[in-house]
Design a protein around this motif. Structure first.
Motif, PDB file in Angstrom:
ATOM      1  N   GLU A  63     -28.997 -42.008  22.217  1.00  0.00           N
ATOM      2  CA  GLU A  63     -30.270 -41.453  22.699  1.00  0.00           C
ATOM      3  C   GLU A  63     -30.144 -40.949  24.130  1.00  0.00           C
ATOM      4  O   GLU A  63     -30.702 -39.903  24.489  1.00  0.00           O
ATOM      5  N   HIS A  64     -29.428 -41.685  24.959  1.00  0.00           N
ATOM      6  CA  HIS A  64     -29.249 -41.289  26.358  1.00  0.00           C
ATOM      7  C   HIS A  64     -28.543 -39.943  26.469  1.00  0.00           C
ATOM      8  O   HIS A  64     -28.870 -39.112  27.328  1.00  0.00           O
ATOM      9  N   ILE A  65     -27.596 -39.693  25.574  1.00  0.00           N
ATOM     10  CA  ILE A  65     -26.832 -38.449  25.604  1.00  0.00           C
ATOM     11  C   ILE A  65     -27.621 -37.289  25.000  1.00  0.00           C
ATOM     12  O   ILE A  65     -27.584 -36.162  25.499  1.00  0.00           O
ATOM     13  N   VAL A  66     -28.366 -37.563  23.942  1.00  0.00           N
ATOM     14  CA  VAL A  66     -28.973 -36.500  23.143  1.00  0.00           C
ATOM     15  C   VAL A  66     -30.218 -35.901  23.787  1.00  0.00           C
ATOM     16  O   VAL A  66     -30.460 -34.690  23.665  1.00  0.00           O
ATOM     17  N   VAL A  67     -31.002 -36.702  24.477  1.00  0.00           N
ATOM     18  CA  VAL A  67     -32.310 -36.245  24.966  1.00  0.00           C
ATOM     19  C   VAL A  67     -32.252 -34.936  25.757  1.00  0.00           C
ATOM     20  O   VAL A  67     -33.038 -34.015  25.492  1.00  0.00           O
ATOM     21  N   PRO A  68     -31.353 -34.767  26.740  1.00  0.00           N
ATOM     22  CA  PRO A  68     -31.333 -33.488  27.475  1.00  0.00           C
ATOM     23  C   PRO A  68     -31.034 -32.290  26.579  1.00  0.00           C
ATOM     24  O   PRO A  68     -31.623 -31.213  26.750  1.00  0.00           O
ATOM     25  N   PHE A  69     -30.104 -32.462  25.627  1.00  0.00           N
ATOM     26  CA  PHE A  69     -29.784 -31.368  24.706  1.00  0.00           C
ATOM     27  C   PHE A  69     -30.971 -31.062  23.804  1.00  0.00           C
ATOM     28  O   PHE A  69     -31.254 -29.900  23.510  1.00  0.00           O
ATOM     29  N   ARG A  70     -31.656 -32.101  23.346  1.00  0.00           N
ATOM     30  CA  ARG A  70     -32.841 -31.912  22.493  1.00  0.00           C
ATOM     31  C   ARG A  70     -33.903 -31.091  23.215  1.00  0.00           C
ATOM     32  O   ARG A  70     -34.463 -30.140  22.644  1.00  0.00           O
ATOM     33  N   PRO A 123     -29.451 -12.498  18.990  1.00  0.00           N
ATOM     34  CA  PRO A 123     -28.654 -13.353  18.088  1.00  0.00           C
ATOM     35  C   PRO A 123     -28.242 -14.675  18.731  1.00  0.00           C
ATOM     36  O   PRO A 123     -28.259 -15.720  18.070  1.00  0.00           O
ATOM     37  N   LEU A 124     -27.882 -14.628  20.020  1.00  0.00           N
ATOM     38  CA  LEU A 124     -27.471 -15.859  20.706  1.00  0.00           C
ATOM     39  C   LEU A 124     -28.666 -16.797  20.900  1.00  0.00           C
ATOM     40  O   LEU A 124     -28.548 -18.015  20.706  1.00  0.00           O
ATOM     41  N   ILE A 125     -29.809 -16.242  21.277  1.00  0.00           N
ATOM     42  CA  ILE A 125     -31.021 -17.060  21.432  1.00  0.00           C
ATOM     43  C   ILE A 125     -31.410 -17.678  20.102  1.00  0.00           C
ATOM     44  O   ILE A 125     -31.793 -18.854  20.030  1.00  0.00           O
ATOM     45  N   ASP A 126     -31.297 -16.895  19.030  1.00  0.00           N
ATOM     46  CA  ASP A 126     -31.617 -17.403  17.699  1.00  0.00           C
ATOM     47  C   ASP A 126     -30.687 -18.552  17.312  1.00  0.00           C
ATOM     48  O   ASP A 126     -31.125 -19.569  16.763  1.00  0.00           O
ATOM     49  N   PHE A 127     -29.392 -18.400  17.622  1.00  0.00           N
ATOM     50  CA  PHE A 127     -28.439 -19.470  17.298  1.00  0.00           C
ATOM     51  C   PHE A 127     -28.746 -20.737  18.090  1.00  0.00           C
ATOM     52  O   PHE A 127     -28.737 -21.845  17.540  1.00  0.00           O
ATOM     53  N   MET A 128     -29.017 -20.589  19.377  1.00  0.00           N
ATOM     54  CA  MET A 128     -29.348 -21.756  20.190  1.00  0.00           C
ATOM     55  C   MET A 128     -30.640 -22.403  19.705  1.00  0.00           C
ATOM     56  O   MET A 128     -30.805 -23.626  19.767  1.00  0.00           O
ATOM     57  N   GLY A 129     -31.555 -21.584  19.186  1.00  0.00           N
ATOM     58  CA  GLY A 129     -32.769 -22.135  18.596  1.00  0.00           C
ATOM     59  C   GLY A 129     -32.479 -22.967  17.365  1.00  0.00           C
ATOM     60  O   GLY A 129     -33.082 -24.024  17.149  1.00  0.00           O
ATOM     61  N   ARG A 130     -31.536 -22.512  16.551  1.00  0.00           N
ATOM     62  CA  ARG A 130     -31.153 -23.290  15.364  1.00  0.00           C
ATOM     63  C   ARG A 130     -30.526 -24.624  15.771  1.00  0.00           C
ATOM     64  O   ARG A 130     -30.760 -25.653  15.126  1.00  0.00           O
ATOM     65  N   VAL A 131     -29.736 -24.599  16.828  1.00  0.00           N
ATOM     66  CA  VAL A 131     -29.173 -25.850  17.356  1.00  0.00           C
ATOM     67  C   VAL A 131     -30.307 -26.765  17.813  1.00  0.00           C
ATOM     68  O   VAL A 131     -30.249 -27.987  17.631  1.00  0.00           O
ATOM     69  N   GLY A 132     -31.350 -26.162  18.382  1.00  0.00           N
ATOM     70  CA  GLY A 132     -32.507 -26.950  18.816  1.00  0.00           C
ATOM     71  C   GLY A 132     -33.164 -27.687  17.677  1.00  0.00           C
ATOM     72  O   GLY A 132     -33.594 -28.844  17.830  1.00  0.00           O
ATOM     73  N   ILE A 133     -33.272 -27.047  16.514  1.00  0.00           N
ATOM     74  CA  ILE A 133     -33.846 -27.713  15.343  1.00  0.00           C
ATOM     75  C   ILE A 133     -33.026 -28.948  14.980  1.00  0.00           C
ATOM     76  O   ILE A 133     -33.561 -30.015  14.674  1.00  0.00           O
ATOM     77  N   LEU A 134     -31.709 -28.797  15.030  1.00  0.00           N
ATOM     78  CA  LEU A 134     -30.832 -29.926  14.687  1.00  0.00           C
ATOM     79  C   LEU A 134     -31.069 -31.107  15.620  1.00  0.00           C
ATOM     80  O   LEU A 134     -31.203 -32.252  15.171  1.00  0.00           O
ATOM     81  N   PHE A 135     -31.131 -30.834  16.919  1.00  0.00           N
ATOM     82  CA  PHE A 135     -31.322 -31.926  17.868  1.00  0.00           C
ATOM     83  C   PHE A 135     -32.708 -32.550  17.755  1.00  0.00           C
ATOM     84  O   PHE A 135     -32.861 -33.769  17.913  1.00  0.00           O
ATOM     85  N   LEU A 136     -33.722 -31.750  17.468  1.00  0.00           N
ATOM     86  CA  LEU A 136     -35.078 -32.288  17.313  1.00  0.00           C
ATOM     87  C   LEU A 136     -35.151 -33.252  16.137  1.00  0.00           C
ATOM     88  O   LEU A 136     -35.699 -34.359  16.249  1.00  0.00           O
TER      89      LEU A 136
END
Length: 410
Positions: free
Chosen positions: A267-274, A60-73
Motif C-alpha cells: 500500500e505504501h508503494i502503490v498509493v502515489p502511482f494510484r 495515445p500516450l495519455i490514453d495508455f497512462m489512463g489505462r494504467v490508472g484503472i489498474l492501480f485504482l
C-alpha cells in the motif's frame, strides 16, 4: 517520441493539477473536474503559441497512462479486502448482483422501446444503462475513505458480478451488431472463460499464499516494487487477452496480495502511482468526449439518467437489505454504484462501427458524463440524502453502522 509530446504531457499534468487545486479549494470530488477539464480541451480546442490544447500527438500516450490508472485504482481497492472475505459474502453477492442487473437491464430495455428505437440499438442502450464504472467507483471509495465500511464489500462484489455479465453481453452484442447474429458457442465460451479465470485465480491465490509470502520477502524496495508491478500487469494483461476486463484482473491481484504479510508495504508503494495515473485516466476519459456533439440526445439522456438514479437506488436498497445491511449502508450502495464509464464508451464505439443510429454516440457520451459527475457528488452527500429519506420513510436516525444485528431488522 514525436515532437512536442513531452510538452503536451506537461500541459496535461498542469491542467490535472489545477483541477486538483480547485477540488481541494471547494471540497468536492476531483473526478467530475478532471472529466470536465478533459472535455474543455481536446481536438476542438485552440493552439496558443507553443501550447497545443488539442493533445493530438500525446493522446495515445495519455490514453495508455489512463489505462494504467484503472489498474492501480482497482488493485488498490482489492488490497482493502481479501479473498476470504469475498468468498464468505459469495451468496449475498450473487443475490445482490442478480437484483441489480435485473432492475437496470429491464430499465435499459424498456426506455429505448418506448422511444421506438430498433432492436440492436435497444440492446446497446440496455448495456449502457446496466454497467457501472469500476474505475470511478473505486476512485470515489478511496477519496471518501469508505473502503473500510461494511457495505463496500457488497459494492466490490457487484463490480465482479458485473464483469461476468460484461464478458457474456459483449460477445452477444458484438455478434448482433457487427454480423447480425450471436453464436451460442461464443457466448458459452465467454462465460466459461470469465468465471473460470476469476474463480481459478482466487482459489490459486489462497492455496499459494505461503509461496507468495516467501517470494515477495525481499529487502530491496526497488525489487519489491518491480515484482508487485510485474505481477499486476501480467495478470491484467492476461485477463485482457481472454476478454475479461483488465481492471478486474487487477482487482483480483489486490485481493490475493491482501492475504499476504506484505500488505502495508504494498500500500505504501502503490498509493502515489494510484493517484497519479488515476487522475490521468479521468482526464483522458474527458478527452474522449466531444462536447460539440452532445446536443442531439439531451431529452433521452435526461430520462435515462433519472431512471438510472432511481433504479440504482432501488437495487441498492433491495440487495443491501437482503444481505443484512442497514438502510444507511443500502443508501451508500445505491448511490456509489451510480457512475457509468468505460464499458459504455466501448458499446458506443461498437455501435458506431456497426452503423447503428448516429444518436447513440452523443447519447452515450452525455449519459456517461452526467452520471460520472452526479455519482461522486451524490455519494459524497449520502449522509444528507439518507437523513432526508429517513424522515420520509421512517428509517432509523444516523446512529446505526454497518450490518444489521442478528435478529434485529432496523
Amino acid at each position: 517520441m514525436p515532437e512536442q509530446v513531452l510538452l503536451e504531457i506537461g500541459l496535461a499534468l498542469a491542467i490535472v493539477a489545477f483541477a486538483g487545486i480547485l477540488a481541494a479549494r471547494f471540497r468536492v470530488s476531483i473526478v467530475p473536474l478532471l472529466i470536465l477539464a478533459g472535455m474543455v480541451v481536446g481536438p476542438h480546442a485552440p493552439v496558443i503559441g507553443i501550447l497545443d490544447f488539442r493533445f493530438i500527438k500525446s493522446a495515445p500516450l495519455i490514453d495508455f497512462m489512463g489505462r494504467v490508472g484503472i489498474l492501480f485504482l482497482l488493485f488498490s481497492l482489492g488490497l482493502e479486502f481479501s479473498v476470504g472475505r469475498l468468498l464468505k459474502a459469495g451468496r449475498s453477492i450473487l443475490v445482490g448482483g442478480s437484483i441489480y442487473m435485473a432492475i437496470n437491464f429491464t430499465l435499459g430495455v424498456v426506455l429505448p422501446v418506448i422511444w421506438g428505437w430498433p432492436l440492436r440499438e435497444t440492446l446497446v442502450v440496455a448495456g449502457l444503462i446496466s454497467i457501472s464504472s469500476s474505475a470511478i467507483v473505486a476512485k470515489v471509495l478511496v477519496d471518501l475513505k469508505r473502503t473500510a465500511r461494511p457495505e463496500t464489500e457488497m459494492i466490490l462484489g457487484l463490480m465482479l458480478f458485473q464483469d461476468v455479465f460484461v464478458a457474456v453481453y459483449l460477445s452477444i452484442i458484438s455478434g448482433l451488431v457487427l454480423t447480425g447474429s450471436a453464436s451460442p458457442a461464443s457466448v458459452l465460451k465467454s462465460t466459461s472463460l470469465a468465471l473460470g479465470f476469476m474463480l481459478g485465480l482466487i482459489l490459486a491465490g489462497r492455496k499459494l499464499a505461503p509461496l507468495i509470502n516467501r517470494l515477495f520477502n525481499v529487502p530491496s524496495d526497488e525489487v519489491f516494487m518491480l515484482m508487485v508491478f510485474a505481477f499486476l500487469t501480467l495478470v491484467a494483461g492476461f485477463s485482457e487477452t481472454i476478454h475479461v476486463a483488465e481492471a478486474i484482473g487487477a482487482l483480483l491481484v489486490g485481493l490475493i496480495l491482501a492475504e499476504t504479510d506484505h500488505l502495508d508495504r504494498i500500500e505504501h508503494i502503490v498509493v502515489p502511482f494510484r493517484d497519479f495515473f488515476g487522475a490521468l485516466f479521468f482526464f483522458s476519459f474527458g478527452l474522449s468526449i466531444d462536447p460539440l456533439t452532445l446536443g442531439g440526445a439531451v431529452g433521452p439522456v435526461l430520462v435515462a439518467v433519472a431512471a438510472t438514479l432511481t433504479g440504482n437506488f432501488l437495487a441498492g436498497i433491495l440487495a443491501g437489505r437482503m444481505a443484512g445491511y442497514s438502510y444507511r449502508g443500502c443508501t451508500n450502495i445505491g448511490l456509489t454504484i451510480t457512475p457509468r464509464g468505460e464499458f459504455s464508451i466501448i458499446l458506443a464505439n461498437l455501435a458506431k462501427t456497426g452503423g447503428l443510429l448516429p444518436v447513440l454516440q452523443p447519447f452515450a457520451a452525455l449519459y456517461v458524463l452526467l452520471l460520472a459527475i452526479l455519482g461522486p457528488l451524490l455519494t459524497k452527500e449520502s449522509k444528507w440524502i439518507y437523513s432526508q429519506l429517513a424522515r420520509i420513510f421512517g428509517w432509523p436516525a444516523l446512529k446505526e453502522k454497518g450490518k444489521v444485528k442478528q435478529g434485529l431488522q432496523i
